[in-house]
Scaffold this motif. Structure first.
Motif, PDB file in Angstrom:
ATOM      1  N   ALA A   1       0.834  -1.207   0.000  1.00 40.41           N
ATOM      2  CA  ALA A   1       0.000   0.000   0.000  1.00 40.41           C
ATOM      3  C   ALA A   1       0.865   1.253   0.000  1.00 40.41           C
ATOM      4  O   ALA A   1       0.568   2.227  -0.708  1.00 40.41           O
ATOM      5  CB  ALA A   1      -0.926  -0.007   1.218  1.00 40.41           C
ATOM      6  N   LEU A   2       1.960   1.237   0.776  1.00 41.12           N
ATOM      7  CA  LEU A   2       2.849   2.389   0.822  1.00 41.12           C
ATOM      8  C   LEU A   2       3.583   2.551  -0.508  1.00 41.12           C
ATOM      9  O   LEU A   2       3.745   3.677  -1.006  1.00 41.12           O
ATOM     10  CB  LEU A   2       3.849   2.238   1.973  1.00 41.12           C
ATOM     11  N   TRP A   3       4.021   1.436  -1.099  1.00 36.93           N
ATOM     12  CA  TRP A   3       4.702   1.500  -2.391  1.00 36.93           C
ATOM     13  C   TRP A   3       3.763   2.084  -3.447  1.00 36.93           C
ATOM     14  O   TRP A   3       4.157   2.960  -4.230  1.00 36.93           O
ATOM     15  CB  TRP A   3       5.163   0.098  -2.808  1.00 36.93           C
ATOM     16  N   SER A   4       2.503   1.609  -3.465  1.00 35.56           N
ATOM     17  CA  SER A   4       1.528   2.094  -4.443  1.00 35.56           C
ATOM     18  C   SER A   4       1.227   3.575  -4.234  1.00 35.56           C
ATOM     19  O   SER A   4       1.077   4.339  -5.199  1.00 35.56           O
ATOM     20  CB  SER A   4       0.235   1.280  -4.354  1.00 35.56           C
ATOM     21  N   ALA A   5       1.154   3.985  -2.966  1.00 32.12           N
ATOM     22  CA  ALA A   5       0.895   5.398  -2.668  1.00 32.12           C
ATOM     23  C   ALA A   5       2.035   6.270  -3.170  1.00 32.12           C
ATOM     24  O   ALA A   5       1.815   7.388  -3.664  1.00 32.12           O
ATOM     25  CB  ALA A   5       0.699   5.580  -1.158  1.00 32.12           C
ATOM     26  N   ALA A   6       3.237   5.782  -3.073  1.00 32.42           N
ATOM     27  CA  ALA A   6       4.398   6.530  -3.576  1.00 32.42           C
ATOM     28  C   ALA A   6       4.336   6.663  -5.094  1.00 32.42           C
ATOM     29  O   ALA A   6       4.676   7.722  -5.652  1.00 32.42           O
ATOM     30  CB  ALA A   6       5.687   5.844  -3.149  1.00 32.42           C
ATOM     31  N   GLN A   7       3.893   5.616  -5.791  1.00 36.87           N
ATOM     32  CA  GLN A   7       3.776   5.680  -7.256  1.00 36.87           C
ATOM     33  C   GLN A   7       2.736   6.737  -7.650  1.00 36.87           C
ATOM     34  O   GLN A   7       2.937   7.502  -8.603  1.00 36.87           O
ATOM     35  CB  GLN A   7       3.377   4.320  -7.844  1.00 36.87           C
ATOM     36  N   GLU A   8       1.612   6.760  -6.903  1.00 37.63           N
ATOM     37  CA  GLU A   8       0.573   7.750  -7.192  1.00 37.63           C
ATOM     38  C   GLU A   8       1.086   9.165  -6.951  1.00 37.63           C
ATOM     39  O   GLU A   8       0.785  10.087  -7.720  1.00 37.63           O
ATOM     40  CB  GLU A   8      -0.658   7.466  -6.326  1.00 37.63           C
ATOM     41  N   ALA A   9       1.872   9.334  -5.883  1.00 39.36           N
ATOM     42  CA  ALA A   9       2.427  10.658  -5.576  1.00 39.36           C
ATOM     43  C   ALA A   9       3.395  11.101  -6.675  1.00 39.36           C
ATOM     44  O   ALA A   9       3.378  12.270  -7.095  1.00 39.36           O
ATOM     45  CB  ALA A   9       3.129  10.627  -4.224  1.00 39.36           C
ATOM     46  N   LEU A  10       4.224  10.188  -7.156  1.00 37.93           N
ATOM     47  CA  LEU A  10       5.154  10.519  -8.238  1.00 37.93           C
ATOM     48  C   LEU A  10       4.408  10.897  -9.518  1.00 37.93           C
ATOM     49  O   LEU A  10       4.780  11.840 -10.218  1.00 37.93           O
ATOM     50  CB  LEU A  10       6.084   9.333  -8.514  1.00 37.93           C
ATOM     51  N   THR A  11       3.329  10.174  -9.805  1.00 32.39           N
ATOM     52  CA  THR A  11       2.535  10.455 -11.008  1.00 32.39           C
ATOM     53  C   THR A  11       1.859  11.813 -10.902  1.00 32.39           C
ATOM     54  O   THR A  11       1.832  12.583 -11.871  1.00 32.39           O
ATOM     55  CB  THR A  11       1.473   9.350 -11.215  1.00 32.39           C
ATOM     56  N   ARG A  12       1.304  12.131  -9.710  1.00 25.21           N
ATOM     57  CA  ARG A  12       0.659  13.432  -9.502  1.00 25.21           C
ATOM     58  C   ARG A  12       1.647  14.568  -9.725  1.00 25.21           C
ATOM     59  O   ARG A  12       1.342  15.561 -10.378  1.00 25.21           O
ATOM     60  CB  ARG A  12       0.078  13.528  -8.087  1.00 25.21           C
TER      61      ARG A  12
END
Length: 298
Positions: free
Chosen positions: A278-289
């Motif tokens: 979940a933390l890894w996925s959240a980081a990917q979303e933050a990078l994309t944003r």
């Protein structure tokens, strides 16, 4: 047949060999070949040993990494020897184009090449034809060897063997991955700062530098791209993706990024994760944003 120097003077003779790093391969060891060539040249009247050039444990399909071979060619251009001995075509080169090109250049420089085991002397009229045939066989054997090696690596990857070096948070040894607890805390700090604190990679890099944290290679310098590379690495959530880079040409051995030319080897939950999915996925979303925001602002 050992032809004497036609001029009647001393013929300067050199030898070239590629030797194995395998200690059990005594037949192809440098010392063994040095004695062989030394005895061979001393037994020939009018011959003088110039130098024995040896490359250890390097591929025969490319001369780019063979320092001794390149030095040999440079010495030939300087006229240091008039005859070159080598055991066989496959030891000289497994690349047929290189074999022909270099033997032609040597011939133009007045240097003959004698392949002792193959019975070829480039000063003979039919030498290039025979050399082309044996060179093609050597190159084909190299291609088959490369295919066998790649097949074996593919099977080992599918079994979970890790190909690659250690990275921040993990130690890679004997094909396995183990967590480095101290470095793992740094990795978690990076993911948390990105995903939960909404910090940019640049800010995270500056904070790590200010805190005196070192990279996986021991450098005190951090960059935004270094941080992003960590954040994008699926290994930190326990997955293993291999064959991201490939070697499509067995002759040049040049690596290139795999853009779908070969299928990736993907193993989920391969090793102990450092961060939760979940933390890894959240980081990917933050990078994309952030990437979208940057494109919009630009």
């Amino acid at each position: 047949m050992r032809t004497p120097n036609p001029s009647g003077g001393v013929l300067n003779v050199a030898a070239y060999c590629r030797v194995s790093t395998d200690k059990e391969d005594q037949a192809n060891s440098f010392e063994s070949q040095r004695r062989y060539f030394g005895d061979y040249i001393r037994a020939a009247p009018g011959w003088a040993l110039c130098r024995i050039y040896a490359d250890e444990g390097v591929t025969g399909t490319s001369t780019r990494k063979r320092r001794a071979f390149r030095q040999m060619m440079e010495d030939a251009r300087r006229g240091k020897f008039q005859l070159l001995l080598t055991k066989e075509v496959s030891r000289f080169s497994r690349n047929i184009l290189d074999t022909i090109a270099y033997t032609r250049e040597l011939r133009e420089l007045g240097v003959g090449v004698r392949f002792l085991s193959d019975g070829i002397d480039t000063r003979d009229p039919d030498a290039e034809l025979r050399l082309s045939i044996l060179g093609s066989i050597a190159q084909e054997e190299s291609r088959r060897t490369s295919s066998r090696v790649k097949w074996g690596q593919q099977r080992r990857m599918e079994q979970g063997v890790v190909f690659g070096r250690s990275l921040l948070g993990y130690r890679v040894k004997n094909g396995g991955m183990t967590v480095n607890p101290q470095e793992a805390e740094i990795v978690r700090r990076i993911f948390t700062a990105c995903a939960l604190e909404d910090k940019s990679a640049g800010i995270i890099a500056r904070e790590l530098e200010a805190a005196g944290v070192r990279t996986s290679r021991g450098s005190p310098r951090w960059t935004a791209s270094h941080v992003v590379k960590i954040l994008r690495n699926e290994k930190y959530m326990g997955d293993l993706v291999q064959k991201k880079s490939i070697t499509p040409d067995y002759l040049t051995h040049a690596k290139k990024y795999n853009h779908g030319e070969e299928e990736l080897v993907v193993l989920r939950d391969h090793h102990e994760p450092i961060v939760e999915r979940a933390l890894w996925s959240a980081a990917q979303e933050a990078l994309t944003r952030r990437a979208r925001r940057k494109r919009r602002d630009d």
